[in-house]
Write a protein that holds these residues in place. Structure first.
Motif, short mmCIF file in Angstrom:
data_model
loop_
_atom_site.label_atom_id
_atom_site.label_comp_id
_atom_site.label_asym_id
_atom_site.label_seq_id
_atom_site.Cartn_x
_atom_site.Cartn_y
_atom_site.Cartn_z
N MET A 1 47.39 23.21 60.58
CA MET A 1 46.93 24.61 60.61
C MET A 1 47.25 25.33 59.30
O MET A 1 46.47 26.13 58.82
N SER A 2 48.44 25.05 58.71
CA SER A 2 48.81 25.71 57.47
C SER A 2 47.86 25.33 56.34
O SER A 2 47.55 26.14 55.47
N THR A 3 47.39 24.07 56.36
CA THR A 3 46.43 23.62 55.35
C THR A 3 45.12 24.40 55.47
O THR A 3 44.56 24.88 54.48
N LEU A 4 44.64 24.53 56.71
CA LEU A 4 43.42 25.30 56.93
C LEU A 4 43.61 26.77 56.57
O LEU A 4 42.72 27.42 56.03
N LYS A 5 44.80 27.28 56.87
CA LYS A 5 45.08 28.68 56.55
C LYS A 5 44.97 28.92 55.05
O LYS A 5 44.37 29.90 54.61
N ARG A 6 45.54 28.00 54.26
CA ARG A 6 45.45 28.12 52.80
C ARG A 6 44.00 28.04 52.34
O ARG A 6 43.56 28.79 51.46
N PHE A 7 43.26 27.12 52.96
CA PHE A 7 41.84 26.99 52.60
C PHE A 7 41.09 28.30 52.85
O PHE A 7 40.35 28.78 51.99
N PHE A 8 41.29 28.89 54.04
CA PHE A 8 40.57 30.12 54.37
C PHE A 8 41.03 31.29 53.50
O PHE A 8 40.23 32.16 53.14
N LEU B 1 33.44 27.77 45.97
CA LEU B 1 34.53 28.10 45.06
C LEU B 1 35.89 27.81 45.68
O LEU B 1 36.82 27.36 45.01
N GLY B 2 36.01 28.05 46.97
CA GLY B 2 37.27 27.76 47.64
C GLY B 2 37.39 26.30 48.02
O GLY B 2 38.48 25.72 47.99
N ALA B 3 36.26 25.67 48.35
CA ALA B 3 36.30 24.31 48.88
C ALA B 3 36.54 23.25 47.81
O ALA B 3 37.25 22.27 48.07
N GLU B 4 35.97 23.43 46.62
CA GLU B 4 36.04 22.36 45.62
C GLU B 4 37.47 21.99 45.26
O GLU B 4 37.86 20.82 45.38
N ASN C 1 42.43 18.56 46.21
CA ASN C 1 43.89 18.61 46.33
C ASN C 1 44.40 18.03 47.64
O ASN C 1 45.55 17.61 47.73
N HIS C 2 43.56 18.01 48.68
CA HIS C 2 44.00 17.56 50.00
C HIS C 2 43.36 16.23 50.43
O HIS C 2 43.45 15.85 51.59
N ALA C 3 42.77 15.54 49.46
CA ALA C 3 42.08 14.29 49.79
C ALA C 3 43.03 13.22 50.34
O ALA C 3 42.62 12.35 51.10
N LYS C 4 44.31 13.28 49.95
CA LYS C 4 45.27 12.26 50.37
C LYS C 4 46.03 12.64 51.64
O LYS C 4 46.87 11.88 52.12
N GLU C 5 45.75 13.82 52.18
CA GLU C 5 46.41 14.24 53.42
C GLU C 5 46.00 13.32 54.57
O GLU C 5 44.87 12.79 54.62
N LYS C 6 46.91 13.13 55.52
CA LYS C 6 46.68 12.21 56.62
C LYS C 6 45.45 12.59 57.45
O LYS C 6 44.65 11.73 57.84
N ASN C 7 45.29 13.87 57.73
CA ASN C 7 44.18 14.33 58.59
C ASN C 7 43.06 14.98 57.78
O ASN C 7 42.35 15.85 58.28
N ALA C 8 42.91 14.55 56.53
CA ALA C 8 41.93 15.19 55.64
C ALA C 8 40.52 15.15 56.22
O ALA C 8 39.81 16.16 56.23
N LYS C 9 40.11 14.00 56.73
CA LYS C 9 38.74 13.87 57.23
C LYS C 9 38.49 14.77 58.44
O LYS C 9 37.40 15.36 58.57
N ASN C 10 39.48 14.89 59.32
CA ASN C 10 39.33 15.78 60.47
C ASN C 10 39.23 17.24 60.02
O ASN C 10 38.48 18.03 60.60
N THR C 11 40.00 17.57 59.00
CA THR C 11 39.93 18.94 58.45
C THR C 11 38.56 19.22 57.88
O THR C 11 37.97 20.28 58.11
N TYR C 12 38.01 18.26 57.11
CA TYR C 12 36.68 18.44 56.53
C TYR C 12 35.62 18.60 57.62
O TYR C 12 34.69 19.40 57.49
N ALA C 13 35.77 17.82 58.69
CA ALA C 13 34.81 17.91 59.80
C ALA C 13 34.86 19.27 60.46
O ALA C 13 33.83 19.86 60.82
#
Length: 476
Positions: free
Chosen positions: A1-8, A277-280, A285-297
């Protein structure tokens, strides 16, 4: 959730950096359509078509390459200085060469010499600040990035109002800058001054770090970036070929109306650009995170939901927007293109979201292939459809090209970087959005009451389906 929070958070700030300038620029549309004849507005559009083309050519994929290698390279200063030196040298070389043959080149691209000289000056200044702007994004300084972007467009808008409204209203003498018989020149002069101002604000970055040039890093940049450049050039064709071809097939007056009504889709463009601009930097930066693909989805699902909501909202109130934005009724002959163009831009946003699979796997050549396919479709279908169904042929061409690019990118992406997209809910949101928007415009003739009901119904559907997750997110 903290990762998504930073993204948003970052996307919100970068979104403001896009929304505020776009909205300020949006204020110009009533001024431009009220001050310029349709043919002059067509000239204005042509100017920025060439600006977009040369912008991609001169940056040759360096911005995205910079993000890719800056995020994972230990010697970050060397990455920055190599990218900066490379772009600076090639920009200076381009400017000197083009200026030497400006008369011949201006005739070749069918622009007045004055327009052409202003064009290459603006392009050169804007290219020189690409890497300093990218550094602000890569180092997590979205606020400074946003302030400079807003100041740039603020000056541009203010100067346009000065030249096109205050000067004639108060009969102000401009001496050697008197272009009262060619008002569109003032639009380009305002752009040049704003670009100079931005260059001045970012000039400290030119001397902030020790400049070190590394041929090895440059080779990596070029290998990674050249397919992105080709894809970018193809994207410019996808976005602008219709507005380049229409003056030749249907005349400048028709193109001016088409280009002005096309601008109403800017709300969708703002949403997409803010997301990018926010996503790129976030995706890299988060490509190596364990749940990266779920976050992208998850991000994709909410992107489609919000984009579909915007589609319904804009179309529901289109008759209101057109009177506020495109003030001269002579431009409204092209209003029927707006729902098609909005949907095409939403699909383009989905394509941008899908595109990270080939950027994250260093297979950027696929982006080049997809964009070239889109460009071929754009060129071929515009030549085929515009003579038959006029303006709508250009709009349908854009929609078809982006639809094909989305489908092919998704299918091939599954083999190389499979992301578990929630296709069921994505399909529901997109399908309902298209149904509601097109029903509002084509069936109910933009009836405000029915359109409003459809907007609130769509909002209710999103809330009902996502209420659990939204509640958790807001609480945290």
């Amino acid at each position: 959730m903290s990762t998504l929070k930073r993204f948003f958070q970052d996307t919100f700030i970068y979104g403001l950096a896009t929304v505020l300038p776009r909205l300020m620029n949006f204020l110009l549309l009533p001024l431009l359509t009220g001050s310029l004849a349709n043919a002059s507005y067509s000239d204005n559009t042509t100017f920025y078509i060439y600006a977009a083309f040369f912008n991609v050519l001169l940056t040759y994929g360096m911005e995205t390459s910079f993000f890719r290698f800056f995020s994972r390279h230990k010697e970050k200063n060397k990455v920055f200085s190599t990218a900066f030196i490379s772009l600076t040298l090639t920009t200076i070389l381009f400017f000197a060469l083009v200026w030497t043959y400006n008369v011949e080149l201006a005739h070749y691209v069918n622009l007045k010499l004055r327009y052409f000289n202003l064009l290459i000056s603006v392009i050169a200044l804007d290219t020189l600040v690409v890497i300093p702007f990218a550094l602000l994004r890569a180092t997590g300084r979205p606020i400074k990035f946003s302030i400079i972007k807003v100041l740039n467009i603020g000056m541009y808008v203010a100067l346009n109002y000065f030249f096109l409204w205050m000067v004639p209203k108060f009969n102000i003498s401009l001496g050697f800058l008197d272009y009262s018989n060619d008002l569109v020149t003032y639009v380009f002069i305002a752009n040049l001054i704003a670009s100079l101002f931005t260059f001045f604000l970012l000039s400290p970055y030119f001397f902030k770090t020790k400049l070190v040039f590394d041929w090895g890093i440059l080779k990596q940049f070029l290998n990674y970036g050249w397919p992105i450049m080709i894809a970018g050039l193809a994207y410019v064709i996808n976005e602008n070929f219709d507005k380049w071809l229409l003056p030749q097939l249907l005349g400048k007056d028709i193109n001016g109306a088409y280009a002005a009504c096309y601008k109403i889709a800017v709300f969708m463009t703002i949403f997409i650009q803010g997301f990018r601009l926010g996503a790129e930097p976030f995706f890299f930066n988060h490509a190596k995170e364990k749940n990266a693909k779920n976050t992208y989805a998850l991000i994709m699902k909410y992107f489609v939901a919000l984009g579909s909501l915007m589609l319904v909202f804009i179309v529901a109130y289109l008759h209101v927007f057109k009177k506020l934005i495109v003030t001269d009724p002579s431009y409204w002959i092209a209003i029927d293109i707006v729902p098609i163009v909005l949907l095409a831009n939403l699909l383009l946003g989905i394509y941008f979201n899908l595109a990270y699979w080939y950027k994250l796997t260093d297979k950027t050549r696929f982006g080049m292939y997809f964009s070239i396919l889109g460009a071929v479709l754009t060129i071929g279908l515009n030549y085929a459809l515009i003579p038959v169904i006029g303006l709508m042929g250009a709009a349908y061409t854009t929609l078809i090209a982006y639809t094909v690019m989305v489908v092919i990118s998704y299918l091939i992406g599954r083999k190389h970087y499979d992301i578990p997209y929630d296709l069921k809910n994505i399909g529901i949101y997109l399908g309902l959005g298209i149904s509601f928007a097109f029903s509002s415009f084509y069936v109910f003739d933009n009836n405000l009451i029915i359109g409003s009901l459809l907007v609130f119904l769509f909002l209710g559907i999103i809330y009902f389906k996502e209420r659990k997750y939204l509640s958790q997110f807001l609480q945290r």
